[in-house]
Design a protein around this motif. Structure first.
Motif, PDB file in Angstrom:
ATOM      1  N   ASP A   1      -5.441   0.788  -2.165  1.00 24.37           N
ATOM      2  CA  ASP A   1      -4.162   0.935  -2.861  1.00 24.37           C
ATOM      3  C   ASP A   1      -3.287   1.997  -2.217  1.00 24.37           C
ATOM      4  O   ASP A   1      -2.056   1.885  -2.218  1.00 24.37           O
ATOM      5  CB  ASP A   1      -4.410   1.307  -4.322  1.00 24.37           C
TER       6      ASP A   1
ATOM      7  N   TYR B   1      -7.414   7.733  -9.618  1.00 24.60           N
ATOM      8  CA  TYR B   1      -7.648   7.471  -8.202  1.00 24.60           C
ATOM      9  C   TYR B   1      -9.083   7.839  -7.858  1.00 24.60           C
ATOM     10  O   TYR B   1      -9.666   8.740  -8.470  1.00 24.60           O
ATOM     11  CB  TYR B   1      -6.723   8.316  -7.309  1.00 24.60           C
TER      12      TYR B   1
ATOM     13  N   MET C   1       0.837  -1.197   0.000  1.00 23.30           N
ATOM     14  CA  MET C   1       0.000   0.000   0.000  1.00 23.30           C
ATOM     15  C   MET C   1       0.874   1.250   0.000  1.00 23.30           C
ATOM     16  O   MET C   1       1.869   1.321   0.719  1.00 23.30           O
ATOM     17  CB  MET C   1      -0.916   0.017   1.227  1.00 23.30           C
TER      18      MET C   1
ATOM     19  N   ARG D   1     -13.529  -2.066  -3.145  1.00 23.70           N
ATOM     20  CA  ARG D   1     -12.548  -3.077  -3.531  1.00 23.70           C
ATOM     21  C   ARG D   1     -13.219  -4.245  -4.253  1.00 23.70           C
ATOM     22  O   ARG D   1     -12.734  -4.732  -5.284  1.00 23.70           O
ATOM     23  CB  ARG D   1     -11.814  -3.573  -2.283  1.00 23.70           C
TER      24      ARG D   1
ATOM     25  N   GLN E   1      -7.362   3.321  -8.745  1.00 21.21           N
ATOM     26  CA  GLN E   1      -6.798   2.996  -7.437  1.00 21.21           C
ATOM     27  C   GLN E   1      -7.641   3.621  -6.321  1.00 21.21           C
ATOM     28  O   GLN E   1      -8.085   4.757  -6.433  1.00 21.21           O
ATOM     29  CB  GLN E   1      -5.358   3.497  -7.338  1.00 21.21           C
TER      30      GLN E   1
END
Length: 219
Positions: A184, A129, A1, A152, A163
């Motif tokens: 992430d 993101y 991570m 997720r 992400q």
């Protein structure tokens, strides 16, 4: 991570970088103002200073809310440095702008996400993101970690490459739980990141080691 630091303070960014744990930076107009940075040219110059410290991505937030203005402001931010990721709000015009930026190869961070449906829209639009705000959900008695888990699952189901960048991270357990659930990235203040160092048994163990060393050395 990955660990991002959420600040506009150059000293804190440098400290995280020197610790060897810094993967990127997120910031916003409020954090800029907190450092006494105002005026468009000063803000843009400060983003460039941040980019000179970190090796990773730097999220720079637009303040516009209409499509054309988001595009104009985002393109200006993206032109500052190759590390810049344009942070765009989770609104209809923001999603349209993310699609446009994606088609132009400009990376984006969809911010102010509070539901899995919003995260799904951001991924479909091509966001690099997505930033679910876990701490703010906790504030209103919703489970921020459940949102991370749901996003997720959805992203893995369909192979989305967006992400998950967990934001509004306020405690070391937020970080640990996000890691368990497969986020992430987390972004947090430096104080929250360094709080991972702390454990009472580490402190007491070190004190004992040092005391034993002094005794053995006859000091």
């Amino acid at each position: 991570m990955k660990f991002f630091i959420d600040t506009a303070n150059l000293q804190q960014i440098l400290e995280a970088h020197e610790m060897g744990v810094l993967d990127g930076v997120t910031t916003n107009p409020s954090l800029m103002a907190k450092e006494g940075i105002s005026g468009q040219q000063h803000v843009l110059a400060h983003y460039q200073s941040i980019c000179s410290i970190t090796d990773g991505d730097v999220s720079a937030e637009v303040i516009s809310t209409s499509y054309d203005e988001i595009i104009s402001e985002g393109e200006e931010l993206a032109s500052l440095h190759s590390k810049i990721v344009v942070k765009v709000p989770m609104i209809k015009d923001g999603i349209k702008a993310i699609r446009y930026f994606s088609s132009k190869g400009i990376r984006t961070n969809c911010t102010l996400v509070f539901s899995s449906g919003q995260a799904l829209l951001a991924a479909k639009a091509g966001a690099t993101y997505v930033s679910p705000f876990v701490g703010r959900l906790d504030d209103i008695s919703y489970d921020g970690m459940q949102l991370i888990s749901d996003i997720r699952l959805i992203y893995d189901n369909y192979g989305y490459q967006t992400q998950i960048l967990a934001a509004s991270v306020r405690t070391p357990m937020h970080i640990v739980n996000c890691a368990k659930l497969g986020a992430d990235v987390i972004t947090a203040p430096l104080s929250v990141i360094t709080s991972l160092l702390n454990h009472p048994l580490t402190a007491s163990g070190l004190s004992q080691f040092l005391a034993d060393h002094k005794k053995a050395a006859g000091l």
